[in-house]
Design an enzyme around this catalytic site. Structure first.
Site, PDB file in Angstrom:
ATOM      1  N   ARG A 110       0.823  -1.220   0.000  1.00 31.12           N
ATOM      2  CA  ARG A 110       0.000   0.000   0.000  1.00 31.12           C
ATOM      3  C   ARG A 110       0.855   1.266   0.000  1.00 31.12           C
ATOM      4  NH1 ARG A 110      -5.304  -2.063   3.472  1.00 31.12           N
ATOM      5  NH2 ARG A 110      -6.393  -2.666   1.580  1.00 31.12           N
TER       6      ARG A 110
ATOM      7  N   LYS B 142     -20.704 -17.310   1.130  1.00 33.77           N
ATOM      8  CA  LYS B 142     -22.124 -17.041   1.365  1.00 33.77           C
ATOM      9  C   LYS B 142     -22.852 -16.377   0.202  1.00 33.77           C
ATOM     10  CE  LYS B 142     -21.622 -16.421   6.313  1.00 33.77           C
ATOM     11  NZ  LYS B 142     -21.706 -15.434   7.386  1.00 33.77           N
TER      12      LYS B 142
ATOM     13  N   GLY C 197     -10.881  -9.882  -0.494  1.00 36.62           N
ATOM     14  CA  GLY C 197      -9.815 -10.235   0.444  1.00 36.62           C
ATOM     15  C   GLY C 197      -9.321 -11.651   0.249  1.00 36.62           C
TER      16      GLY C 197
ATOM     17  N   GLY D  69     -13.912  -4.151   0.664  1.00 36.82           N
ATOM     18  CA  GLY D  69     -15.296  -3.668   0.700  1.00 36.82           C
ATOM     19  C   GLY D  69     -15.629  -2.694  -0.412  1.00 36.82           C
TER      20      GLY D  69
HETATM   21  P1  ADP Z   1     -13.695 -12.691  -0.817  1.00 40.19           P
HETATM   22  O1  ADP Z   1     -13.079 -12.304   0.496  1.00 40.19           O
HETATM   23  O2  ADP Z   1     -12.675 -12.832  -1.902  1.00 40.19           O
HETATM   24  O3  ADP Z   1     -14.838 -11.777  -1.214  1.00 40.19           O
HETATM   25  P2  ADP Z   1     -15.398 -14.662   0.446  1.00 40.19           P
HETATM   26  O4  ADP Z   1     -15.084 -14.034   1.766  1.00 40.19           O
HETATM   27  O5  ADP Z   1     -16.767 -14.493  -0.088  1.00 40.19           O
HETATM   28  O6  ADP Z   1     -14.333 -14.175  -0.650  1.00 40.19           O
HETATM   29  O7  ADP Z   1     -15.180 -16.231   0.519  1.00 40.19           O
HETATM   30  C1  ADP Z   1     -13.984 -16.837   0.857  1.00 40.19           C
HETATM   31  C2  ADP Z   1     -14.214 -18.075   1.676  1.00 40.19           C
HETATM   32  O8  ADP Z   1     -15.098 -18.975   1.054  1.00 40.19           O
HETATM   33  C3  ADP Z   1     -12.930 -18.830   1.887  1.00 40.19           C
HETATM   34  O9  ADP Z   1     -12.554 -18.741   3.250  1.00 40.19           O
HETATM   35  C4  ADP Z   1     -13.265 -20.263   1.474  1.00 40.19           C
HETATM   36  O10 ADP Z   1     -12.744 -21.235   2.368  1.00 40.19           O
HETATM   37  C5  ADP Z   1     -14.767 -20.256   1.522  1.00 40.19           C
HETATM   38  N1  ADP Z   1     -15.349 -21.348   0.703  1.00 40.19           N
HETATM   39  C6  ADP Z   1     -15.133 -21.597  -0.602  1.00 40.19           C
HETATM   40  N2  ADP Z   1     -15.771 -22.725  -0.979  1.00 40.19           N
HETATM   41  C7  ADP Z   1     -16.396 -23.226   0.102  1.00 40.19           C
HETATM   42  C8  ADP Z   1     -17.192 -24.369   0.365  1.00 40.19           C
HETATM   43  N3  ADP Z   1     -17.485 -25.267  -0.600  1.00 40.19           N
HETATM   44  N4  ADP Z   1     -17.650 -24.545   1.623  1.00 40.19           N
HETATM   45  C9  ADP Z   1     -17.368 -23.648   2.580  1.00 40.19           C
HETATM   46  N5  ADP Z   1     -16.622 -22.545   2.417  1.00 40.19           N
HETATM   47  C10 ADP Z   1     -16.127 -22.323   1.182  1.00 40.19           C
HETATM   48 MG    MG Z   2     -13.703 -12.661   2.501  1.00 42.54          MG
END
Ligand code: ADP
Ligand code: MG
Length: 405
Positions: free
Chosen positions: A38, A199, A356, A379
């Site tokens: 950063r 999610k 992230g 975010g």
């Molecule tokens: P980002 O931070 O890039 O926006 P998210 O926070 O939405 O991504 O999601 C990341 C998380 O999703 C990771 O910690 C990963 O372990 C989890 N994940 C991916 N596939 C699965 C799955 N099949 N079951 C449970 N968790 C999952």
């Molecule tokens: Mg995340």
């Protein structure tokens, strides 16, 4: 875009006090900067202003001191590494407002750099307090925002201050917005989206906005389980938001209505209840057992996704396809990421990613530098992808047809 970003092009900053909002919310260990990404991101704007003869005053937040002075959350550890990167001294003011700070600002010569202490030591920052913004603005003749990652928050240093000083986007801000515009605003088609992660609940707005912009959307990760469940498939003991099955069906209908092709997993990798890598096996969606847990996309899904990536001119990616933190459930994410990186490197694909965990997954796959652009804004990146107006960005834009203020 009918909004035009005000940049520093054509601005002569010589002898003027340039108040620059930067993102110095860096990882620290033992009160030392552990990752200077950063700091490096802020260099082009700082150097441009110094070359132009400005007096550069940097303001930033660090961590969450919640409006109080917390010694452990001081920005002082940033001074030495920043100075080394700049090859020039960086002065430090122990507060971001007040008389002593005013004297430090007054002592600056053209080309000098001063870093102000953590903005969030004052409650007025996060409250977007006009009086606090006025106290900040007293130390500047112009304001430059170079912190896209903070632009989704209307805070005194990102929003209120723009009503008090002529306001411009810095180089990092400009680059980030240009990359996002290349991906979604005015993309080369066809555009493919990949959305994974855990999610559905946190990504409904994202899915709906992407469907309006994309030609195809691949859904993976934990959220794909919710879609499979919504189609009546057994998901065993997988992570699954069963109460969102209706929402998932609505998203599928929305995609059909807007002619966005949806790609759901055609096979998955499962493990037993404990979810360990031993005994990982591939299942078709209809074959998942009641005591099995889906932890990654399967090889046929990766193959289909890679063919979709081949057909795309632009790729937008948020969210890993599996539990990439625990091998072998990183396989699908890493394989697809490497395929996209290869095409991006040879100029056949514009590949933009953010989030992230997505950044961590791409780093894990070893492709972080091969993507066209990877946003570390978290975010702010997601809100931009959701189609929301970011207050810190809107404050730097003119509507088409309007002149500069
Ligand atoms: P980002 O931070 O890039 O926006 P998210 O926070 O939405 O991504 O999601 C990341 C998380 O999703 C990771 O910690 C990963 O372990 C989890 N994940 C991916 N596939 C699965 C799955 N099949 N079951 C449970 N968790 C999952
Ligand atoms: Mg995340």
């Amino acid at each position: 875009m009918d909004a035009i970003l005000r940049t520093l092009d054509g601005v002569d900053p010589r002898g003027r006090r340039a108040l620059v909002r930067v993102d110095f919310n860096v990882p620290m260990a033992d009160r030392a900067v552990a990752d200077d990404t950063r700091l490096r991101a802020a260099l082009p704007t700082i150097q441009r202003l110094r070359r132009g003869g400005a007096r550069v005053i940097l303001m930033a937040h660090f961590d969450r001191p919640k409006g109080k002075r917390v010694t452990a959350m001081s920005l002082a550890p940033v001074v030495a590494p920043l100075s080394a990167l700049l090859g020039a001294p960086v002065a430090f003011a122990e507060d971001c407002v007040g008389e002593a700070t005013g004297r430090e600002v007054a002592a600056l010569a053209d080309g000098d750099v001063l870093l102000l202490e953590n903005l969030r030591f004052h409650p007025g920052e996060e409250a977007n307090d006009p009086a606090f913004a006025a106290a900040l603005a007293r130390n500047g003749d112009l304001y430059i925002d170079d912190a896209f990652s903070a632009a989704h928050r209307a805070h005194a240093s990102t929003e209120a201050i723009t009503h008090l000083l002529p306001s411009y986007a810095g180089e990092a801000m400009r680059r980030e917005l240009e990359a996002l515009d290349t991906a979604l605003g005015n993309p080369r088609r066809p555009v493919l989206g990949v959305v994974g992660g855990s999610k559905v609940s946190t990504k409904l707005d994202l899915l709906r906005n992407l469907i309006l912009k994309l030609d195809a959307l691949a859904i993976g990760g934990g959220m794909a389980n919710t879609f499979l469940f919504a189609q009546g498939r057994e998901v065993g003991v997988s992570f699954c938001e069963k109460d969102l099955a209706g929402e998932a069906r609505a998203v599928m209908a929305f995609a059909a209505e807007h002619r966005c092709e949806l790609l759901l997993p055609i096979d998955v990798v499962v493990a037993g209840r404990a979810g360990s890598g031993d005994g990982a096996r591939v299942r078709r969606p209809g074959e998942v057992g009641g005591d099995e847990r889906i932890l990654d996309a399967g090889p046929a899904t990766v193959e289909a996704l890679n063919r979709a990536i081949d057909a795309a001119a632009t790729l937008v990616w948020n969210g890993p396809l599996g539990v990439f933190e625990t091998p072998p459930f990183d396989a699908a994410t890493s394989a697809a990421a490497r395929h996209a990186a290869h095409l991006a490197r040879s100029g056949k694909l514009i590949a933009v990613a953010g989030g992230g965990d997505t950044v961590a997954a791409l780093r894990h796959a070893g492709v972080l530098d091969d993507f066209t652009f990877v946003s570390t804004a978290g975010g702010a990146f997601l809100e931009w992808m959701e189609g929301k107006t970011l207050p810190g960005v809107a404050a730097l834009q003119d509507r088409a047809g309007e002149g500069k203020p």
